[in-house]
Design a protein around this motif. Structure first.
Motif, mmCIF file in Angstrom:
data_model
loop_
_atom_site.group_PDB
_atom_site.id
_atom_site.type_symbol
_atom_site.label_atom_id
_atom_site.label_comp_id
_atom_site.label_asym_id
_atom_site.label_seq_id
_atom_site.Cartn_x
_atom_site.Cartn_y
_atom_site.Cartn_z
ATOM 1 N N PHE A 179 -6.753 11.451 1.583
ATOM 2 C CA PHE A 179 -7.465 10.655 0.588
ATOM 3 C C PHE A 179 -8.950 10.583 0.928
ATOM 4 O O PHE A 179 -9.345 10.549 2.099
ATOM 5 C CB PHE A 179 -6.944 9.218 0.535
ATOM 6 N N ARG A 228 -7.059 11.061 -4.419
ATOM 7 C CA ARG A 228 -6.610 12.285 -3.781
ATOM 8 C C ARG A 228 -7.800 13.197 -3.514
ATOM 9 O O ARG A 228 -8.624 13.443 -4.401
ATOM 10 C CB ARG A 228 -5.579 13.024 -4.651
ATOM 11 N N GLU A 269 0.103 4.344 -2.466
ATOM 12 C CA GLU A 269 -0.273 5.667 -1.965
ATOM 13 C C GLU A 269 0.662 6.745 -2.522
ATOM 14 O O GLU A 269 0.229 7.860 -2.824
ATOM 15 C CB GLU A 269 -0.262 5.652 -0.441
ATOM 16 N N TRP A 287 -12.215 7.896 -0.026
ATOM 17 C CA TRP A 287 -12.208 6.468 -0.324
ATOM 18 C C TRP A 287 -13.626 5.899 -0.347
ATOM 19 O O TRP A 287 -14.564 6.485 0.179
ATOM 20 C CB TRP A 287 -11.373 5.698 0.715
ATOM 21 N N SER A 311 0.815 -1.208 0.000
ATOM 22 C CA SER A 311 0.000 0.000 0.000
ATOM 23 C C SER A 311 0.854 1.267 0.000
ATOM 24 O O SER A 311 0.441 2.292 -0.557
ATOM 25 C CB SER A 311 -0.922 0.004 1.220
ATOM 26 N N ASP A 312 2.026 1.241 0.633
ATOM 27 C CA ASP A 312 2.861 2.442 0.691
ATOM 28 C C ASP A 312 3.215 2.927 -0.715
ATOM 29 O O ASP A 312 3.137 4.127 -1.016
ATOM 30 C CB ASP A 312 4.140 2.171 1.479
ATOM 31 N N SER A 336 0.419 -2.952 4.178
ATOM 32 C CA SER A 336 -0.402 -2.586 5.337
ATOM 33 C C SER A 336 -0.787 -3.810 6.152
ATOM 34 O O SER A 336 -0.922 -3.730 7.379
ATOM 35 C CB SER A 336 -1.662 -1.853 4.874
ATOM 36 N N ARG A 381 -0.515 9.982 -4.795
ATOM 37 C CA ARG A 381 -0.169 11.373 -4.490
ATOM 38 C C ARG A 381 0.540 12.051 -5.661
ATOM 39 O O ARG A 381 0.377 13.248 -5.890
ATOM 40 C CB ARG A 381 0.717 11.433 -3.244
ATOM 41 N N ALA A 436 -7.465 4.830 5.610
ATOM 42 C CA ALA A 436 -6.770 5.550 4.555
ATOM 43 C C ALA A 436 -6.133 6.816 5.120
ATOM 44 O O ALA A 436 -6.603 7.363 6.113
ATOM 45 C CB ALA A 436 -7.743 5.905 3.436
ATOM 46 N N THR A 475 -6.370 0.315 -1.533
ATOM 47 C CA THR A 475 -5.539 0.394 -0.329
ATOM 48 C C THR A 475 -6.361 -0.017 0.878
ATOM 49 O O THR A 475 -7.597 0.072 0.864
ATOM 50 C CB THR A 475 -4.979 1.815 -0.157
#
Length: 296
Positions: free
Chosen positions: A155, A272, A134, A157, A130-131, A199, A138, A151, A147
């Motif tokens: 973000f 975003r 993300e 979601w 997930s990192d 995650s 961005r 969150a 993800t």
């Protein structure tokens, strides 16, 4: 200053060198190197430290990289808005998907989406963890990314599915025949976890710390099949969403419910908060709800 120069610089940094960056921007290595050099000459400062095959940002490069990622994201948003003029007959949708659960959750959505909107080019970017997804979100590299919840605050979601986590144990493990098991009961069993940036790994480790112990990690991997094989060989215990564990069942492993109520896998689609959400992206979100129903 041109967008192609900024894109070249950004991808050299992201990919860790000129050669891999060239593959991403579909150009030759010399063309990418020339674009970065032109940008440096125009700005009058070096942007990259070139150490052998490695590159790092200079102080000026860090400032330019930060601004460049924002400019490129804004440009992509503008092009997306222009696609709206054409409706859903043409356009593109950039999606970031993780390796865990995507085949079950999103493959059926992709098939139906393509049938209904054949003119939309769906571009799939797969990342391990997930990192990384993300970060792509961005930077504007993708418009939507799958993800796990919770969150980040920047973000918005839409929940896709919640699944309890289960322990996948070797069939001969003393607890494999239990109806349920606590995380603390597994403290003496080695853990087989996903790698850094996932995650799901953080969820499990945080729960262990809350239970008062530090697990012994026997292996880390990004490959579900390999992790299941390690468990089946008796190396330790792995943790998966229930739907994935049930799909990977075999004579060598057993899925056992975890009693901790907060240990869950909550997959969402994020975007975003300050970004323009295209009609194609909104159609994808609606299709997810259509295929899977309202998630709770």
């Amino acid at each position: 200053m041109e967008f192609r120069q900024l894109r070249a610089l950004v991808e050299v940094v992201r990919q860790g060198g000129f050669s891999p960056a060239a593959k991403v921007v579909f150009a030759t290595q010399s063309a990418v190197s020339k674009a970065v050099k032109q940008l440096e000459d125009e700005l009058g400062v070096p942007l990259l430290n070139r150490i052998g095959h490695r590159v790092t940002l200079t102080s000026a490069g860090e400032a330019v990289f930060r601004r460049a990622t924002k400019l490129l994201a804004d440009r992509d948003d503008l092009l997306t808005e222009l696609d709206e003029v054409r409706g859903l007959q043409r356009g593109s949708l950039r999606l970031g998907l993780p390796p865990v659960g995507s085949n079950t959750l999103f493959a059926p959505v992709f098939v139906r989406f393509r049938q209904r909107y054949p003119g939309i080019d769906v571009q799939l970017l797969e990342e391990h963890g997930s990192d990384a997804l993300e970060a792509r979100l961005r930077s504007g590299s993708v418009e939507l990314a799958a993800t796990l919840l919770p969150a980040p605050a920047d973000f918005d979601w839409q929940l896709v599915r919640r699944e309890p986590l289960v322990a996948l144990l070797p069939a001969l493990h003393p607890l494999a025949r239990q109806g349920s098991v606590t995380l603390s009961a597994l403290r003496d069993t080695p853990f087989v976890l996903f790698g850094d940036g996932f995650s799901l790994q953080r969820i499990v480790l945080d729960a262990c710390h809350a239970a008062g112990f530090e697990p012994h990690i026997a292996a880390r991997s990004t490959q579900i099949s390999f992790m299941v094989q390690l468990v089946g060989a008796g190396l330790g215990v792995a943790f998966f969403p229930r739907m994935i564990a049930l799909q990977r069942g075999s004579a060598n492993v057993r899925a056992v419910r975890l009693t901790e109520p907060k240990l869950e896998w909550a997959m969402s689609l994020a975007w975003r908060r300050d970004a323009y959400l295209s009609a194609a992206a909104r159609a994808w979100l609606a299709m997810v709800a259509e295929v899977h129903g309202p998630a709770r």
